[in-house]
Design an enzyme around this catalytic site. Structure first.
Site, short mmCIF file in Angstrom:
data_model
loop_
_atom_site.label_atom_id
_atom_site.label_comp_id
_atom_site.label_asym_id
_atom_site.label_seq_id
_atom_site.Cartn_x
_atom_site.Cartn_y
_atom_site.Cartn_z
N ASP A 277 4.44 -4.19 -13.57
CA ASP A 277 3.96 -3.14 -13.11
C ASP A 277 4.51 -1.71 -13.88
O ASP A 277 5.73 -1.55 -14.10
CB ASP A 277 4.54 -3.02 -11.75
N HIS B 132 -0.69 0.51 -12.55
CA HIS B 132 0.02 0.58 -11.59
C HIS B 132 -0.95 1.26 -10.24
O HIS B 132 -1.38 1.86 -10.63
CB HIS B 132 1.28 1.54 -11.65
N SER C 66 1.35 2.01 -4.35
CA SER C 66 2.50 2.49 -4.63
C SER C 66 3.42 2.77 -3.38
O SER C 66 3.63 1.90 -2.61
CB SER C 66 2.40 3.81 -5.45
#
Length: 306
Positions: A178, A245, A82
């Site tokens: 995502d 994600h 991330s």
């Protein structure tokens, strides 16, 4: 923030769960500065008491690791998930420069290839959001000059504008749908005033045909920006069509009998082959709903002990 983090997925020391990297030295750098380790502001925020000094933190951590033996490493990887995945892209060449020229250094970004995209209401929410981050953190001086010399600093927080210039081998792991990007870029805060996307945002299987058409368009736009990486042999990518994600730190995603696959390779196998120069991996999954190997979010906890 918890006091401890369990090492799982790519951080595991179990050869059955992490066959390629279980015996590597692994360092997990806790992240909380909000600016992907690019901040460098001397003054303390008078309202919040926060220090925006992520770039300084990154620098001193690297200095500490080098002093403890990383300077003699033959192989080294910089990775993150991330905002940490974005960190990996923005700091990749800098990290390479810290180590000897004989060392094999590579970077792989997990769920960090954020794209500059209009939301469903037609507003450039994420572009303004990233610009505000760069301004708040004083990040401009720590972003790649190859980008900031030609674009506004806020645009240089987007991988699509900096990744092509990276000289170090770089691997991109990302879901084409995502989960974070769908919720915060495509259907940005305030863009869905009537709440018609709530069910779709919760899971792609809940989307209406019209919503799915929008998501398929977002996927195509994501892939268009990804292609700016170019066909170079020092690039690798694993782009699946899962509703997820971050896929390197959860064991269910990383490696196991039920992990997501592309060309019959788990994420761990594909990245392991690429890092160790066994085989190139540059594959993109077919669009949803073709992939039957995706891990359901509800299955992650129950599969941790695989």
């Amino acid at each position: 923030m918890g006091n401890q983090v369990a090492f799982s997925g790519m951080m595991s020391n179990d050869p059955k769960r992490n066959p390629e990297f279980y015996n590597w030295n692994r360092v997990y750098v806790r992240y909380c500065d909000g600016g992907s380790f690019t901040g460098d502001v001397e003054a303390v925020d008078p309202d919040s008491g926060l220090h925006y000094r992520g770039a300084r933190i990154f620098k001193v951590i690297m200095e500490e690791l080098l002093a403890q033996g990383m300077n003699t490493s033959q192989y080294a990887i910089l990775s993150g998930c991330s905002a940490g995945g974005l960190t990996t892209i923005l700091h990749c060449d800098n990290f390479r420069g810290l180590l000897s020229t004989s060392a094999k250094v590579k970077c792989f970004s997990d769920a960090g290839y954020f794209v500059d995209h209009m939301d469903i209401s037609g507003k450039a929410y994420i572009e303004q959001y990233f610009s505000d981050i760069v301004t708040l953190h004083g990040s401009a001086k720590n972003l790649p000059p190859s980008c900031t010399s030609t674009m506004k600093p806020g645009l240089c927080f987007f991988p699509q504008n900096v990744a092509q210039q990276i000289q170090t081998p770089l691997f991109i792991l990302n879901a084409a749908y995502d989960h974070w990007q769908v919720r915060n870029i495509l259907v940005a805060p305030g863009a869905d005033a009537e709440g018609t996307w709530e069910s779709c945002k919760a899971h792609i299987k809940n989307c209406t045909p019209d919503q799915l058409k929008v998501l398929q368009g977002f996927r195509l736009d994501f892939l268009k920006e990804l292609k700016k990486l170019g066909p170079s042999s020092i690039r690798g990518y694993f782009i699946n069509s899962c509703d997820s994600h971050c896929q390197t730190q959860q064991q269910a995603y990383w490696f196991g009998p039920n992990s997501p696959r592309l060309f019959n390779k788990t994420i761990a196998e594909a990245i392991g082959d690429w890092v160790l120069d066994k085989k190139q991996f540059q594959h993109i999954d077919d669009p949803f709903p073709c992939d039957k190997t995706c891990v359901e979010a509800s299955d992650i906890i129950s599969s941790q002990d695989i």
